[in-house]
Scaffold this active site. Sequence first.
Site: not given
Ligand code: PNS
Length: 195
Positions: A19, A43, A92, A130
């Site tokens: 990150h 989660k 990645r 993570s």
């Molecule tokens: O680190 P992660 O868990 O891969 O991050 C995922 C994240 C936070 C980017 C994604 O879950 C997100 O944007 N969630 C917010 C809710 C949202 O907007 N959902 C629609 C996305 S298409």
Amino acid sequence: MKTSIAIYPGSFDPVTNGHLDLIERGEKMFDLLIVAVLRNTEKQPLFSVTERVEMLREVTKKWASVEVDVFDGLLVDYARKRGAGVILRGIRAISDYEFELQMALMNRKLEPRLETVFMLPGELYSYLSSKLVREIAQHGGPLEGLVPPLVEQRLRAKVSNKAPRLNTLGSPKALDKKNLRPRATTRPRSKKAVS
Ligand code: PNS
């Protein structure tokens, strides 16, 4: 919506060197990079949002144009609120691509003015996540080079606090700290009764 303001969203449970590699690259590209931690109610995280934000703030404090924040709800709504025109995400390996493509296209559908920019972290971090870091920590494995020293300390502390000590039958039981024996569960008899 300004393309000079970017949001790097994620769970960051916890922040890894992968990150940080991406934040360092993004920080050079945008006037303001907002690292946004999702307050995810679905989660079951290892670290609370407060702990994750605290660690992120500490390890990014050297970059003046990096801000750490928390968001709820849809990312596009948060981006609108912050006036950001870019979502920054790391890819990645090819395995990340499918999910990232789906998210980027859905976000574009929800807010066409928002662009998703993908960046590649350094190859050293292409296998780092993570989730794996949490797993290594839970089994007492080495974390050097995977997370900043502060995060390593917090992981070690978290894991040692979480692990229940087991009695000989394998069930968790409170242990006497000094003697590492289960604490007496019955009250000691009063002096009167003994004498
Ligand atoms: O680190 P992660 O868990 O891969 O991050 C995922 C994240 C936070 C980017 C994604 O879950 C997100 O944007 N969630 C917010 C809710 C949202 O907007 N959902 C629609 C996305 S298409």
